[in-house]
Design a protein around this motif. Structure first.
Motif, PDB file in Angstrom:
ATOM      1  N   HIS A   1      21.612  25.288  46.888  1.00  0.00           N
ATOM      2  CA  HIS A   1      22.044  23.900  46.700  1.00  0.00           C
ATOM      3  C   HIS A   1      23.070  23.476  47.744  1.00  0.00           C
ATOM      4  O   HIS A   1      23.245  22.286  47.987  1.00  0.00           O
ATOM      5  CB  HIS A   1      22.625  23.691  45.303  1.00  0.00           C
ATOM      6  CG  HIS A   1      21.575  23.385  44.275  1.00  0.00           C
ATOM      7  ND1 HIS A   1      20.731  22.309  44.375  1.00  0.00           N
ATOM      8  CD2 HIS A   1      21.229  24.018  43.142  1.00  0.00           C
ATOM      9  CE1 HIS A   1      19.910  22.281  43.347  1.00  0.00           C
ATOM     10  NE2 HIS A   1      20.190  23.321  42.588  1.00  0.00           N
TER      11      HIS A   1
ATOM     12  N   LYS B   1      12.025  24.613  42.439  1.00  0.00           N
ATOM     13  CA  LYS B   1      12.387  25.667  43.412  1.00  0.00           C
ATOM     14  C   LYS B   1      12.306  27.067  42.773  1.00  0.00           C
ATOM     15  O   LYS B   1      11.686  27.968  43.327  1.00  0.00           O
ATOM     16  CB  LYS B   1      13.805  25.426  43.961  1.00  0.00           C
ATOM     17  CG  LYS B   1      13.984  24.057  44.600  1.00  0.00           C
ATOM     18  CD  LYS B   1      15.398  23.819  45.084  1.00  0.00           C
ATOM     19  CE  LYS B   1      16.459  23.797  44.001  1.00  0.00           C
ATOM     20  NZ  LYS B   1      16.313  22.662  43.028  1.00  0.00           N
ATOM     21  N   SER B   2      12.951  27.215  41.610  1.00  0.00           N
ATOM     22  CA  SER B   2      12.933  28.535  40.953  1.00  0.00           C
ATOM     23  C   SER B   2      11.514  28.896  40.548  1.00  0.00           C
ATOM     24  O   SER B   2      11.100  30.057  40.665  1.00  0.00           O
ATOM     25  CB  SER B   2      13.798  28.524  39.685  1.00  0.00           C
ATOM     26  OG  SER B   2      15.118  28.245  40.008  1.00  0.00           O
TER      27      SER B   2
ATOM     28  N   ASN C   1       3.015  21.672  30.857  1.00  0.00           N
ATOM     29  CA  ASN C   1       3.507  20.635  31.785  1.00  0.00           C
ATOM     30  C   ASN C   1       3.301  21.078  33.224  1.00  0.00           C
ATOM     31  O   ASN C   1       3.714  22.185  33.588  1.00  0.00           O
ATOM     32  CB  ASN C   1       5.009  20.385  31.580  1.00  0.00           C
ATOM     33  CG  ASN C   1       5.318  19.973  30.175  1.00  0.00           C
ATOM     34  OD1 ASN C   1       4.682  19.065  29.631  1.00  0.00           O
ATOM     35  ND2 ASN C   1       6.266  20.658  29.555  1.00  0.00           N
TER      36      ASN C   1
ATOM     37  N   GLN D   1      18.010  33.461  38.989  1.00  0.00           N
ATOM     38  CA  GLN D   1      19.286  32.757  38.781  1.00  0.00           C
ATOM     39  C   GLN D   1      20.128  33.397  37.683  1.00  0.00           C
ATOM     40  O   GLN D   1      21.336  33.467  37.795  1.00  0.00           O
ATOM     41  CB  GLN D   1      19.009  31.298  38.443  1.00  0.00           C
ATOM     42  CG  GLN D   1      19.273  30.379  39.614  1.00  0.00           C
ATOM     43  CD  GLN D   1      19.080  28.924  39.232  1.00  0.00           C
ATOM     44  OE1 GLN D   1      19.428  28.502  38.137  1.00  0.00           O
ATOM     45  NE2 GLN D   1      18.512  28.164  40.133  1.00  0.00           N
TER      46      GLN D   1
ATOM     47  N   PRO E   1      16.197  18.575  44.682  1.00  0.00           N
ATOM     48  CA  PRO E   1      17.080  18.233  43.561  1.00  0.00           C
ATOM     49  C   PRO E   1      16.810  19.096  42.334  1.00  0.00           C
ATOM     50  O   PRO E   1      15.791  19.777  42.265  1.00  0.00           O
ATOM     51  CB  PRO E   1      16.753  16.760  43.289  1.00  0.00           C
ATOM     52  CG  PRO E   1      15.422  16.532  43.911  1.00  0.00           C
ATOM     53  CD  PRO E   1      15.278  17.505  45.035  1.00  0.00           C
ATOM     54  N   ASN E   2      17.721  19.054  41.374  1.00  0.00           N
ATOM     55  CA  ASN E   2      17.555  19.791  40.120  1.00  0.00           C
ATOM     56  C   ASN E   2      16.191  19.479  39.518  1.00  0.00           C
ATOM     57  O   ASN E   2      15.771  18.322  39.467  1.00  0.00           O
ATOM     58  CB  ASN E   2      18.627  19.372  39.095  1.00  0.00           C
ATOM     59  CG  ASN E   2      20.020  19.845  39.476  1.00  0.00           C
ATOM     60  OD1 ASN E   2      20.986  19.103  39.381  1.00  0.00           O
ATOM     61  ND2 ASN E   2      20.137  21.076  39.921  1.00  0.00           N
ATOM     62  N   GLY E   3      15.532  20.542  39.078  1.00  0.00           N
ATOM     63  CA  GLY E   3      14.253  20.352  38.388  1.00  0.00           C
ATOM     64  C   GLY E   3      13.070  20.140  39.313  1.00  0.00           C
ATOM     65  O   GLY E   3      11.947  19.906  38.851  1.00  0.00           O
ATOM     66  N   ALA E   4      13.274  20.245  40.632  1.00  0.00           N
ATOM     67  CA  ALA E   4      12.181  20.000  41.593  1.00  0.00           C
ATOM     68  C   ALA E   4      11.100  21.077  41.525  1.00  0.00           C
ATOM     69  O   ALA E   4       9.956  20.841  41.912  1.00  0.00           O
ATOM     70  CB  ALA E   4      12.745  19.933  43.011  1.00  0.00           C
TER      71      ALA E   4
ATOM     72  N   LEU F   1       3.910  24.955  32.992  1.00  0.00           N
ATOM     73  CA  LEU F   1       4.690  25.694  32.011  1.00  0.00           C
ATOM     74  C   LEU F   1       4.686  24.917  30.711  1.00  0.00           C
ATOM     75  O   LEU F   1       4.965  23.699  30.709  1.00  0.00           O
ATOM     76  CB  LEU F   1       6.137  25.895  32.501  1.00  0.00           C
ATOM     77  CG  LEU F   1       6.294  26.731  33.786  1.00  0.00           C
ATOM     78  CD1 LEU F   1       7.741  26.713  34.271  1.00  0.00           C
ATOM     79  CD2 LEU F   1       5.840  28.169  33.559  1.00  0.00           C
ATOM     80  N   ASP F   2       4.342  25.588  29.632  1.00  0.00           N
ATOM     81  CA  ASP F   2       4.220  24.930  28.321  1.00  0.00           C
ATOM     82  C   ASP F   2       3.341  23.680  28.412  1.00  0.00           C
ATOM     83  O   ASP F   2       3.659  22.643  27.810  1.00  0.00           O
ATOM     84  CB  ASP F   2       5.605  24.558  27.757  1.00  0.00           C
ATOM     85  CG  ASP F   2       6.355  25.789  27.275  1.00  0.00           C
ATOM     86  OD1 ASP F   2       5.736  26.858  27.164  1.00  0.00           O
ATOM     87  OD2 ASP F   2       7.571  25.670  27.025  1.00  0.00           O
TER      88      ASP F   2
END
Ligand code: ATP
Length: 271
Positions: free
Chosen positions: A208, A53-54, A27, A94, A48-51, A24-25
């Motif tokens: 979570h 998943k979404s 990255n 989300q 964890p956050n940012g892993a 994405l962008d």
């Protein structure tokens, strides 16, 4: 509500992901992810956050470009037209867009779009399906309310109602209980599980709340830094060691009725 049979190959997995890469962008977000969800199974992705998943759910739902192989019930995802995909997969993201001024019933009826001809209107059966799902989610009195005026938890149940009204065989649920109180968390997950058994639905979720996730999932997949770091039953994935390594969390894991319960504990102060 009558789920539409997916265009499936006999014995094909509901979801098969091989060597998935998503950037994405510019990255890299997901690198070399493999995932299989059997038809009728409930798999929950944790991490964890940012892993990522979404991002994984969005890629499986065809909502963003990805490299690698994704098949849904044996059909390459890329070969499905948008309308056909919508009959197979319903996604609750989300933060869904809330159209200004839209009443709850009209929003839930958007879930029936794949069944309505481009210039047609919803049928009485579509309206009945929408009411039925609103009833089941404890939202019967809300159908005329403007969606934007609902509380966060009420709105979250309406988002789920729209996905269920879609009658798809595969539900992708990104944090389906994050805005819900403990009673509604259980109510929503129980309903999804009942529908899964009654209509043969397949569920791929992110959550979570690890204890709650472990109570409902047949299998779990742990993502960290865009890669799968563990996969297996809740008992195999929800271990103190894996949670310490990938979440940097201090927890105790104890046996629950259906799955392990994860209890956060304060780290011991270093002497
Ligand atoms: N459009 C984008 N451009 C660049 N990076 C993005 C974009 N969207 C997401 N990311 C990054 O991708 C990574 C994975 O995001 P994602 O939302 O998939 O994580 P997540 O595991 O669902 O996190 P959370 O638990 O916080 O919801 C994050 O570092 C995020 O900042």
């Amino acid at each position: 509500m009558s789920p539409v049979p997916a265009p499936r190959e006999v014995g094909a997995a509901a979801v098969e992901v091989r060597g998935l890469h998503v950037s994405l962008d510019g990255n890299p977000i997901l690198t070399g992810v493999d995932l299989t969800v059997a038809a009728g199974e409930w798999v929950t992705v944790i991490g964890p956050n940012g892993a990522g998943k979404s991002t994984l759910l969005r890629a499986v739902g065809g909502l963003l470009p990805a490299q690698g192989m994704i098949t849904l019930f044996g059909t390459p995802s890329a070969a499905l037209r948008r309308r056909d995909r919508a009959r197979v997969v319903a996604t609750v993201t989300q933060s869904p867009v809330v159209p200004p001024g839209m009443p709850v019933l009209d929003y839930v009826l958007l879930g029936r779009t794949p069944y309505i001809s481009p210039l047609g209107r919803e049928s009485a059966a579509d309206v009945e399906a929408a009411h039925e799902v609103l009833d089941r989610l404890d939202l019967a009195g809300f159908h005329n309310r403007e969606l934007a005026t609902l509380s966060g938890g009420e709105r979250q149940r309406v988002f789920l109602a729209r996905a269920l009204a879609q009658g798809a065989t595969l539900l992708l649920l990104d944090e389906p209980t994050s805005a819900l109180d403990i009673g509604h968390q259980q109510e929503v997950l129980e309903l999804v599980d009942q529908l899964r058994h009654a209509h043969g639905l397949t569920v791929l979720a992110t959550m979570h709340d690890l204890s709650l996730a472990g109570e409902y999932a047949d299998r779990m997949v742990m993502l960290a830094d865009g890669q799968v770091v563990a996969t297996g039953t809740p008992r195999e994935v929800l271990t103190e060691h894996l949670l310490a390594t990938h979440y940097r969390a201090s927890v105790r894991v104890v046996a629950g009725t259906h799955g392990p319960l994860v209890v956060p504990v304060r780290p011991r102060p270093t002497p």
